[in-house]
Write an enzyme that holds these catalytic residues in place. Structure first.
Site, short mmCIF file in Angstrom:
data_model
loop_
_atom_site.label_atom_id
_atom_site.label_comp_id
_atom_site.label_asym_id
_atom_site.label_seq_id
_atom_site.Cartn_x
_atom_site.Cartn_y
_atom_site.Cartn_z
N VAL A 93 -8.69 17.41 -17.71
CA VAL A 93 -8.27 17.88 -16.50
C VAL A 93 -6.65 18.22 -16.50
O VAL A 93 -5.92 17.33 -17.14
CB VAL A 93 -8.39 16.62 -15.39
N ILE A 150 -15.02 2.36 -13.71
CA ILE A 150 -14.62 2.68 -12.47
C ILE A 150 -15.19 3.93 -11.96
O ILE A 150 -15.95 3.84 -10.67
CB ILE A 150 -13.26 2.66 -12.17
N HIS A 164 -42.61 -16.47 -17.12
CA HIS A 164 -43.52 -15.34 -16.76
C HIS A 164 -43.70 -15.34 -15.34
O HIS A 164 -44.37 -16.22 -14.67
CB HIS A 164 -44.75 -15.14 -17.48
N GLY A 175 2.35 -12.61 -4.21
CA GLY A 175 2.99 -11.73 -3.42
C GLY A 175 1.97 -11.15 -2.30
O GLY A 175 2.69 -10.60 -1.31
P1 NAI Z 1 -11.88 3.56 -18.53
O1 NAI Z 1 -10.98 3.49 -19.78
O2 NAI Z 1 -13.26 2.65 -18.59
O3 NAI Z 1 -12.17 5.12 -18.58
C1 NAI Z 1 -11.29 6.28 -18.53
C2 NAI Z 1 -12.33 7.43 -18.73
O4 NAI Z 1 -11.17 8.61 -18.37
C3 NAI Z 1 -12.31 7.63 -20.23
O5 NAI Z 1 -13.76 7.81 -20.37
C4 NAI Z 1 -11.63 8.77 -20.58
O6 NAI Z 1 -12.00 9.39 -21.67
C5 NAI Z 1 -11.37 9.39 -19.33
N1 NAI Z 1 -10.24 10.37 -19.16
C6 NAI Z 1 -9.06 10.01 -19.57
N2 NAI Z 1 -8.30 11.24 -19.28
C7 NAI Z 1 -8.89 12.23 -18.82
C8 NAI Z 1 -8.82 13.57 -18.48
N3 NAI Z 1 -7.48 14.28 -18.55
N4 NAI Z 1 -9.58 14.23 -18.16
C9 NAI Z 1 -10.95 13.70 -18.05
N5 NAI Z 1 -11.25 12.54 -18.30
C10 NAI Z 1 -10.23 11.68 -18.87
O7 NAI Z 1 -11.03 3.42 -17.19
P2 NAI Z 1 -11.47 2.80 -15.69
O8 NAI Z 1 -13.06 3.37 -15.55
O9 NAI Z 1 -10.38 3.69 -14.99
O10 NAI Z 1 -11.18 1.50 -15.81
C11 NAI Z 1 -10.18 0.86 -16.04
C12 NAI Z 1 -10.41 -0.63 -16.56
O11 NAI Z 1 -10.97 -1.36 -15.75
C13 NAI Z 1 -11.46 -0.61 -17.84
O12 NAI Z 1 -10.69 -1.39 -18.93
C14 NAI Z 1 -12.41 -1.41 -17.22
O13 NAI Z 1 -13.18 -2.21 -18.23
C15 NAI Z 1 -11.88 -2.23 -15.89
N6 NAI Z 1 -12.93 -2.41 -15.09
C16 NAI Z 1 -14.08 -2.93 -15.28
C17 NAI Z 1 -15.09 -2.97 -14.44
C18 NAI Z 1 -16.24 -3.83 -14.88
O14 NAI Z 1 -16.24 -4.56 -15.79
N7 NAI Z 1 -17.40 -3.91 -14.15
C19 NAI Z 1 -15.22 -2.34 -13.12
C20 NAI Z 1 -14.05 -1.81 -12.95
C21 NAI Z 1 -12.81 -1.73 -13.87
#
Ligand code: NAI
Length: 462
Positions: A233, A180, A441, A34
Site C-alpha cells: 500500500v 486483526i 466420542h 489511566g
Molecule cells: P500482523 O503482524 O499479524 O499482520 C500485519 C500484516 O500486514 C502482515 O501480514 C504484513 O505483511 C502486512 N503489511 C504490512 N505492511 C503492509 C503494506 N504496506 N501493505 C500491505 N500489507 C502490509 O499484525 P496485526 O494483524 O495488526 O496484529 C497485531 C498484533 O496483535 C499481532 O502480534 C497479533 O498476534 C496480535 N493480535 C492477536 C490476536 C489473536 O491472538 N487472536 C487478535 C488480534 C491481534
C-alpha cells in the site's frame, strides 16, 4: 505517599494477572491504570469486543447458511447494528468489572491515572508519588500505522475504530492479512460488507504453517473475502465519506487503486511506553522500541521489570499473562518461568485456526527430521453433523523419538483443541502418548487423536 512492595503499571492481561499473583504471594500491590476501566486493550478494545462481534456475526452466518438445512425454516434474522454494539459493550463491561472485583478481593489498590517512573523505586500517578520495591511495567502496545497514513477512526480506522463503526460499511478495504485484518474482515464480510484485503506478502498470516495458511486463505475466499496479494500500500486518500487506497504490485511495480467506505489499517502493533520516562530513567530500549529484559524480566534499571507486549516476543494476551505470573514470582523472591516453546496462537475466524510449536518450515530450516500426522475433519462424525468438516489437524513429531514438536489446526474449536497438544508438549509427550489416550466420542478432539495415530500406524477414520 503510599508504599508498596509492587506497583504494576498497566492493567491489561499482563498487568492485572501479575498484580493478582503478586497479591496472592503476599506482596502489598497496586496497579496503575489511566483508562476508565481495567483490562487494557484486550478487554476494552481488542480480544474481548472482537470476539463478541465474531460470535454475533457467526450466528448470522449460521442462520443464513445452515439453519434451513437442519429444518429450521423462516426468515433469516436482520442485523440491528445498534443492538449488536450494545451487546458488545455489555460483554466488555462484564469483563472489566470482573477485574475490578478481583482487585478488591485480592486487596490490590487501583491507582487511577497515567503512571511514570521519576526514579527507581518511585511511581508518579497524576500528582502523587508512590514508593515501590518493585515496579513492573505492563504498558502493552498500540497499533502501528503505515507512514503517511493518518488514522481518523472514521474512514481510516485501526482495530479500535473498526470495533465501533457507526454503520456497517458497504465496501471495506483491510490493509494487512494478519490476525486483526482477517478477524475483523471476517466480521464485516459476514455482516454484508464487500471486503478486500491487501497484503504485502504472497501469503496470509506470516509465520503460520504454509499449508494451513493456504487452506485458510481458500476458506476465507469462499466466505467472500477478496485478496490482493503481493501488494504494498502506497497511500490512502480519504474524504469525509470515502477513501481510495493505492497500492503497488511487487511483481511488476504496477500501481492500482481500490475504493472503500472504510479502510482498516491492520499492519501490526508496536510497544507502548510513552510518558513512562524510561529514557531519563536509563531503561534500555531495543531498536524495535521494546524494553530490554533479562530471563527474569529485569530491565537495565534495578527494581524495574517489564512484561508483555512492551518486551520482545509475540504480542499475545496469554503470553503477557504467563510473563505476569513469572514476574510476580521473581518479585516475591522465587523463580519465574515461561516456556516460550509452547505458546499457542489462535485466530478466531470460522473455522478457527490454531498453532503451537514448530512449523514444517521451521523444522526444515533447522534441518530436523520429522514426521507429519494429518487428519481431516471430514472424517470426524461430530464435525460432519455440525457443518464443520472443512479443515484438518496436523501434528508434527520427531522422526526418531516420536516426541511432539508442533501442531497446526484449522477447523471447529481449533482454539480449544490445541491445548491438549500444549499440555502434551509441556510433558514432553510422544505422538503415541496422545494416540493411546482415550478420547470421548463424538468430539472434535478425536481428530487430534487421529492425527496422532497418523504419526504411527495410521488413523482409523481415513
Ligand atoms: P500482523 O503482524 O499479524 O499482520 C500485519 C500484516 O500486514 C502482515 O501480514 C504484513 O505483511 C502486512 N503489511 C504490512 N505492511 C503492509 C503494506 N504496506 N501493505 C500491505 N500489507 C502490509 O499484525 P496485526 O494483524 O495488526 O496484529 C497485531 C498484533 O496483535 C499481532 O502480534 C497479533 O498476534 C496480535 N493480535 C492477536 C490476536 C489473536 O491472538 N487472536 C487478535 C488480534 C491481534
Amino acid at each position: 505517599m503510599s508504599s508498596y512492595d509492587v506497583i504494576v503499571i498497566g492493567s491489561g492481561p499482563g498487568g492485572y494477572v501479575c498484580a493478582i499473583r503478586c497479591a496472592q504471594l503476599g506482596l502489598k500491590t497496586a496497579c496503575v491504570e489511566g483508562r476508565e476501566t481495567l483490562g487494557g486493550t484486550c478487554l476494552n478494545i481488542g480480544c474481548i469486543p472482537s470476539k463478541a462481534l465474531l460470535h454475533a456475526s457467526h450466528q448470522l452466518h449460521e442462520a443464513e447458511h445452515n439453519f434451513a438445512k437442519m429444518g429450521l425454516k423462516g426468515k433469516s434474522p436482520s442485523v440491528d447494528w445498534t443492538q449488536m454494539q450494545a451487546y458488545k459493550t455489555d460483554v466488555i463491561g462484564q469483563n472489566t468489572k470482573g477485574i475490578e472485583f478481583l482487585f478488591k478481593k485480592n486487596k490490590i489498590d487501583w491507582l487511577k491515572g497515567w503512571g511514570s517512573i521519576p526514579e527507581a523505586g518511585k511511581v508518579k500517578v497524576s500528582d502523587e508519588v508512590h514508593e515501590a520495591k518493585h515496579i513492573i511495567i505492563a504498558s502493552g502496545s498500540e497499533p502501528s500505522s503505515l507512514p503517511g497514513i493518518e488514522i481518523d477512526q472514521k474512514i481510516v480506522v485501526d482495530s479500535e475504530g473498526a470495533l465501533s463503526l457507526p454503520k456497517i460499511p458497504k465496501k471495506m478495504v483491510v490493509i494487512g492479512a494478519g490476525v486483526i485484518g482477517l478477524e475483523l474482515g471476517s466480521v464485516y464480510a459476514r455482516l454484508g460488507s464487500e471486503v478486500k484485503v491487501i497484503e504485502f506478502l504472497d501469503h496470509i498470516t506470516p509465520g503460520m504453517d504454509a499449508e494451513v495458511s493456504k487452506v485458510f486463505q481458500r476458506t476465507l475466499k469462499k466466505q467472500g473475502l477478496e485478496f490482493i496479494m503481493g501488494a504494498a500500500v502506497q497511500k490512502v486518500d480519504a474524504t469525509k465519506t470515502k477513501a481510495k487506497v493505492t497500492y503497488k504490485l511487487r511483481k511488476d511495480d504496477s500501481e492500482a487503486a481500490v475504493d472503500a467506505d472504510v479502510v482498516l489499517v491492520a499492519t501490526g502493533r508496536k510497544p507502548y511506553t510513552d510518558g513512562l520516562g524510561l529514557e531519563a530513567l536509563g531503561v534500555k530500549i531495543s531498536d524495535r522500541g521494546q524494553i530490554e529484559v533479562d530471563g527474569q524480566y529485569r530491565t537495565s534499571v534495578e527494581g524495574v521489570m517489564a512484561i508483555g507486549d512492551a518486551i520482545k516476543g509475540p504480542m499475545l494476551a496469554h503470553k503477557a499473562e504467563d510473563e505476569g505470573m513469572a514476574a510476580a514470582e521473581v518479585a516475591a523472591g522465587k523463580h519465574g518461568h515461561v516456556n516460550y516453546g509452547v505458546i499457542p496462537g489462535v485466530i478466531y475466524t470460522h473455522p478457527e485456526v490454531s498453532t503451537v510449536g514448530e512449523t514444517e518450515e521451521s523444522l526444515k530450516e533447522a534441518g530436523r527430521a520429522y514426521k507429519v500426522g494429518k487428519f481431516s475433519f471430514m472424517g470426524n462424525g461430530r464435525a460432519k453433523a455440525n457443518f464443520a468438516g472443512d479443515g484438518f489437524v496436523k501434528l508434527l513429531a520427531d522422526k526418531e523419538t516420536d516426541r511432539i514438536l508442533g501442531a497446526h489446526i484449522i477447523g471447529p474449536m481449533a482454539g480449544d483443541l490445541i491445548h491438549e497438544v500444549c499440555v502434551a508438549m509441556e510433558f514432553g509427550a510422544s505422538a503415541e502418548d496422545l494416540a493411546l489416550t482415550c478420547h470421548a466420542h463424538p468430539t472434535y478432539s478425536e481428530a487430534v487423536r487421529e492425527a496422532a495415530l497418523a504419526c504411527g500406524d495410521g488413523p482409523i477414520h481415513s
